[in-house]
Design a protein around this motif. Structure first.
Motif, PDB file in Angstrom:
ATOM      1  N   PHE B 138      -1.806  -2.359  11.373  1.00  0.00           N
ATOM      2  CA  PHE B 138      -0.559  -1.594  11.448  1.00  0.00           C
ATOM      3  C   PHE B 138       0.550  -2.214  10.600  1.00  0.00           C
ATOM      4  O   PHE B 138       1.540  -1.571  10.317  1.00  0.00           O
ATOM      5  N   PHE B 139       0.390  -3.490  10.237  1.00  0.00           N
ATOM      6  CA  PHE B 139       1.514  -4.195   9.626  1.00  0.00           C
ATOM      7  C   PHE B 139       1.315  -4.485   8.146  1.00  0.00           C
ATOM      8  O   PHE B 139       2.061  -5.256   7.571  1.00  0.00           O
ATOM      9  N   VAL B 140       0.268  -3.910   7.523  1.00  0.00           N
ATOM     10  CA  VAL B 140       0.059  -4.197   6.105  1.00  0.00           C
ATOM     11  C   VAL B 140       0.532  -3.019   5.256  1.00  0.00           C
ATOM     12  O   VAL B 140       0.786  -1.921   5.773  1.00  0.00           O
ATOM     13  N   GLU B 141       0.631  -3.259   3.966  1.00  0.00           N
ATOM     14  CA  GLU B 141       1.093  -2.223   3.064  1.00  0.00           C
ATOM     15  C   GLU B 141       0.106  -1.056   3.076  1.00  0.00           C
ATOM     16  O   GLU B 141      -1.102  -1.249   3.027  1.00  0.00           O
ATOM     17  N   GLY B 142       0.645   0.151   3.125  1.00  0.00           N
ATOM     18  CA  GLY B 142      -0.214   1.334   3.186  1.00  0.00           C
ATOM     19  C   GLY B 142      -0.527   1.738   4.607  1.00  0.00           C
ATOM     20  O   GLY B 142      -0.986   2.837   4.861  1.00  0.00           O
ATOM     21  N   LEU B 158     -12.290   4.123  -1.387  1.00  0.00           N
ATOM     22  CA  LEU B 158     -11.442   4.225  -2.581  1.00  0.00           C
ATOM     23  C   LEU B 158      -9.982   4.060  -2.191  1.00  0.00           C
ATOM     24  O   LEU B 158      -9.406   4.958  -1.576  1.00  0.00           O
ATOM     25  N   PRO B 159      -9.356   2.954  -2.566  1.00  0.00           N
ATOM     26  CA  PRO B 159      -7.954   2.756  -2.193  1.00  0.00           C
ATOM     27  C   PRO B 159      -7.046   3.862  -2.727  1.00  0.00           C
ATOM     28  O   PRO B 159      -6.008   4.149  -2.137  1.00  0.00           O
ATOM     29  N   SER B 160      -7.449   4.530  -3.814  1.00  0.00           N
ATOM     30  CA  SER B 160      -6.579   5.583  -4.334  1.00  0.00           C
ATOM     31  C   SER B 160      -6.722   6.888  -3.557  1.00  0.00           C
ATOM     32  O   SER B 160      -5.953   7.820  -3.770  1.00  0.00           O
ATOM     33  N   SER B 165      -6.503   3.355   2.954  1.00  0.00           N
ATOM     34  CA  SER B 165      -7.775   2.824   2.453  1.00  0.00           C
ATOM     35  C   SER B 165      -7.579   1.574   1.613  1.00  0.00           C
ATOM     36  O   SER B 165      -8.493   1.126   0.932  1.00  0.00           O
ATOM     37  N   GLY B 166      -6.373   0.997   1.658  1.00  0.00           N
ATOM     38  CA  GLY B 166      -6.141  -0.288   1.021  1.00  0.00           C
ATOM     39  C   GLY B 166      -6.409  -1.408   2.004  1.00  0.00           C
ATOM     40  O   GLY B 166      -7.492  -1.497   2.589  1.00  0.00           O
ATOM     41  N   ALA B 167      -5.396  -2.236   2.218  1.00  0.00           N
ATOM     42  CA  ALA B 167      -5.556  -3.390   3.105  1.00  0.00           C
ATOM     43  C   ALA B 167      -5.898  -2.972   4.534  1.00  0.00           C
ATOM     44  O   ALA B 167      -6.643  -3.663   5.229  1.00  0.00           O
ATOM     45  N   GLY B 168      -5.364  -1.829   4.971  1.00  0.00           N
ATOM     46  CA  GLY B 168      -5.625  -1.363   6.334  1.00  0.00           C
ATOM     47  C   GLY B 168      -7.107  -1.178   6.585  1.00  0.00           C
ATOM     48  O   GLY B 168      -7.646  -1.604   7.611  1.00  0.00           O
TER      49      GLY B 168
END
Lengths: 255, 578
Positions: B138-142, B158-160, B165-168
């Motif tokens: 809950f506390f990361v970017e994205g 795919l983070p995009s 779908s990035g750090a979370g």
């Protein structure tokens, strides 16, 4: 206490039955089917509903009766019984028979939906391309073939002939989507990296909402489209008209 | 402290203990907290579905202040992803296998502790680590993961494709992998304990059904969980080192080729690996509950379980068949015609043992001398609602009907009847039944029965209308049903569900009050408040270190109740060796 407990089970039974009974009148039920496959699917749904209703009423009746009888203050002890082989065999066999019945009853419908041998011949009518978060369609142009130069592209609205089999090829550009037309009782995931065939026959001309049914990102809820079914003559006229417009307007027609 | 163990400080007793009972209670507190947390997420989900894109009173400003005080589409996606994950992986599974599994297995088989006490403590601390990773999302970017609790690639990989779908998503995967390690160790411990640590005379066919449920669930975890854990590692390596197990070639996300090194993988591979575990996980979430309910029904109706051996066979065959039905989650995935037929058949088969058990439960209480304790009410509630969840499964097992109903609210109704109506009610029943053993104090029966009544009515008001929503075609995971004309007339139903959900959630305070009150001023109970036969009731309440203060010899089965039981209407399993 036992009154409340037994009544609670009976109340659940009554509430479920009443709620299911009034639901169709409010439209909280299957939307009217518009494809030929909708009939057998709805018939299966109704048939299984009968089994569900019978099983539910039976179990709730037994349960409330057992609670009602068992929870009164009565002298003496319960009889020590560890089971009854005959009873076990009887209910195992009868439930098993019902399940096998359902399993076999659905086989023809599943075959009509998905057996590759039931696939209509003559190539695909249109290609569906899904991406975040829109639907794009390519219709076979004047030459009746897909993947040629005269393909007609549309966004959001797929146009198909009514009253005859339609074959679609589904592709995705990015993530998994799902091609769901509730009134046609058709749902097929669109998986990136694969071309998946889907076929159906729409019986009534009309416009049917196309829903993306597989989570595809935060715009998933808004990935709406339409399937418009028109009579064959109208369809041919639409193709011809769009082809002419395409020749005069160039490629910008693909809105 | 029956065995005369030396008194220890607070930290050694309650935090760094290797006693199975303390570890069980630690699991209980941790997973109950996650149950509460997941429930709160559900409230936000329900708000959005009743009044899309409007500001929640108070909460809107506090939690969504930076995104215009309303739930954004991305936040909504994260909400249901984290709700599902919290409930399945961090609340219900650890409640059963962690809390009850740890507390009950040694007591019920007559052992002083689990087979590997230190490993047991390690499982819990690894579990806490997984929980931390999960919540850190809950506390990361994205923001937190947004690809559903099923984490289907390529959306998840795919983070995009999604902010979450990035750090979370990375944290989500790490949490699942670490949790997998914890659960595998925990299951291993439970299986070895039952196999090796049974008291003299405790033969396999004298094990209480609670032990059978927990044992079969643990064995199922051991068989299936390594697959998901390995699958999670593969998804991590797709993200970290550019493998492409799940990513096909030639993707364009927002018209841009995503930055992935490899290509040529298959999104369906993940679905196979995920459901190979996660369908059996549903049975892991229900088999122990079936065990609890069998025991509670028998004790509180003063009658033996009807058909003990058929029950054991049913549970075992549910586990065996449970490994062969994962494909029914993929009927619309492009699995193929023959595979669909095969998985339809195995799915129809697995309905049989569950249905058989229902009739055995009714036969158990039939002609009993039922005591309508709060525990009994919850167990009866389990039977009634488990039946609804099981019956709606018939629609989903029939492939052509499933094609229509897949990913609609009918599926949501179906599994909430199983997991909430079934398992969570069984857990409430089990808490009423066994918490006095754990704390030495009774819960209030009156408060317990009121809590049951409201919960039973409330959860039917919440989940019954979801059947109609699904039959009408409303898809799950939608942030705003009003996008489609087809769903317009469903709005009143959605608002009714939301109001009911709020009431149901608020009603749970009764249980919290009951437990807190009981801890402070509940009546002290003796060893055997329910006049039950099984071994845990031979131990003091609460049991001391080492559990039993006398040697036990087991000379009969776990369900000797009724007129043939002897001087009283029950005959304890253990005879003191005098």
């Amino acid at each position: 206490m036992r009154h409340i407990a037994a009544l609670l089970v009976v109340a659940l039974l009554a509430a479920v039955v009443v709620f299911f009974a009034i639901s169709p009148a409010h439209g909280w039920w299957l939307p009217a089917g518009a494809s030929s496959i909708a009939h057998p699917i709805d018939a299966l749904f109704d048939g299984i509903l009968v089994v569900i209703a019978a099983g539910f009423v039976l179990v709730m009746a037994l349960l409330s009766w057992a609670v009602w009888r068992g929870a009164r203050s009565q002298p003496g002890r319960a009889r020590t019984t560890h089971g009854h082989l005959g009873l076990e065999l009887a209910w195992t066999a009868s439930i098993g028979a019902v399940l096998v019945g359902i399993a076999f009853a659905q086989l023809p419908t599943w075959a009509a939906l998905r057996d590759p041998r039931a696939m209509p011949e003559g190539g695909a009518t249109a290609m569906v391309v899904a991406h975040q978060w829109a639907w794009r369609f390519a219709h076979a142009g004047d030459d009746g073939k897909l993947g040629t130069e005269d393909d007609l592209e549309t966004a959001s609205e797929l146009v198909v002939p009514a009253g005859e089999p339609v074959l679609l090829t589904l592709r995705s550009r990015d993530v998994i989507h799902s091609f769901f037309v509730p009134e046609l009782r058709i749902k097929q995931d669109v998986v990136p990296g694969r071309a998946i065939s889907l076929w159906f026959t729409i019986e009534r001309p009309g416009t049917y909402e196309l829903v993306c049914a597989e989570l595809c990102g935060f715009g998933h809820y808004a990935m709406a489209g339409r399937v418009r079914a028109v009579a064959r003559t109208e369809y041919d006229a639409w193709i011809a008209e769009r082809s002419r417009a395409r020749l005069t307007n160039g490629a910008e027609d693909a809105r | 402290m029956s065995t005369g163990a030396p008194r220890r400080g607070f930290l050694r007793t309650w935090i760094f203990s290797v006693d199975h009972k303390v570890i069980g209670l630690q699991y209980l507190v941790a997973s109950a907290t996650m149950l509460l947390f997941g429930g709160l997420l559900a409230m936000a989900i329900r708000w959005q579905l009743a009044w899309p894109w409007t500001e929640m009173p108070i909460v809107g400003q506090l939690v969504f202040g930076d995104v215009g005080r309303v739930i954004s589409p991305a936040a909504y996606t994260a909400l249901f992803t984290m709700h599902g994950t919290a409930m399945v992986f961090f609340a219900v599974l650890p409640l059963l296998t962690g809390a009850f599994g740890n507390y009950l297995v040694p007591l019920l088989v007559g052992a002083p502790d689990m087979a590997f006490p230190r490993l047991n403590a390690a499982s819990f601390w690894i579990f806490l680590g997984a929980m931390g990773l999960f919540l850190a999302g809950f506390f990361v970017e994205g923001g937190a993961a947004e690809s559903g609790w099923t984490a289907y690639p390529p959306l998840a990989t795919l983070p995009s494709a999604a902010p979450g779908s990035g750090a979370g998503q990375t944290l989500w995967l790490l949490a699942i992998v670490v949790l997998g390690v914890s659960s595998i160790l925990n299951s291993l411990n439970a299986v070895v304990t039952v196999v090796k640590m049974r008291a003299p005379g405790m033969t396999w066919m004298r094990l209480p059904l609670t032990v059978w449920g927990l044992l079969v669930a643990a064995a199922l975890q051991l068989a299936a969980l390594p697959v998901l854990t390995a699958g999670g590692v593969l998804q991590l390596s797709d993200r970290w080192i550019g493998t492409a197990f799940y990513t096909p070639a030639g993707l364009l996300v927002n018209s841009v080729a995503p930055e992935v090194a490899g290509a040529g993988g298959s999104p369906l591979l993940w679905q196979h690996l995920f459901w190979f575990y996660s369908h059996p996980a549903v049975y892991v979430m229900v088999l122990p509950a079936m065990g609890f309910v069998s025991d509670i029904l028998s004790v509180h109706s003063r009658k033996p379980v009807f058909g003990y051996k058929p029950m054991v066979w049913a549970m075992s065959s549910i586990a065996g068949l449970g490994l062969m039905v994962w494909g029914h989650h993929m009927f619309t995935s492009g699995l193929g015609f023959e595979m669909g037929r095969a998985f339809m058949l195995s799915t129809m088969l697995i309905a049989l043992p569950s249905a058989v058990k229902t009739f055995n439960w009714i036969a158990t209480i039939w002609g009993g001398r039922i005591r309508l304790t709060a525990a009994m009410c919850f167990a009866l509630g389990f039977v009634a609602l488990f039946v609804i969840g099981g019956l709606s499964g018939l629609w989903l097992a029939a492939t052509p009907v499933d094609v229509y109903l897949h990913d609609t609210y009918l599926v949501v109704a179906h599994f909430h009847y199983i997991v909430f109506g079934g398992t969570v009610l069984a857990v409430f029943g089990a808490l009423h039944h066994w918490l006095p053993k754990m704390t030495g104090r009774a819960l209030s029966e009156t408060l317990g029965r009121w809590h049951f009544l409201g919960t039973f009515v409330g959860l039917n008001c919440v989940f019954l209308p979801m059947h109609q929503l699904g039959i009408a075609g409303m898809i799950r995971r939608t942030a705003d049903p009003s996008v489609y004309q087809l769903y317009e007339h469903l709005a009143p139903l959605n608002r009714f569900v939301t109001w009911s959900a709020f009431a149901l959630a608020a009603w749970q305070l009764l249980f919290v009050v009951n437990v807190l009150w009981s801890l402070r001023s509940g009546t002290r109970v003796g060893r055997n408040p329910w006049e039950a036969t099984t071994l845990e009731w031979e131990a003091p309440s609460p049991p001391g270190h080492g559990n039993f203060d006398r040697d036990l010899v087991i000379d009969c089965g776990p369900y000797e109740y009724g007129d043939a039981a002897g001087a009283r209407d029950f005959r304890p399993q253990a005879r003191s060796r005098s």
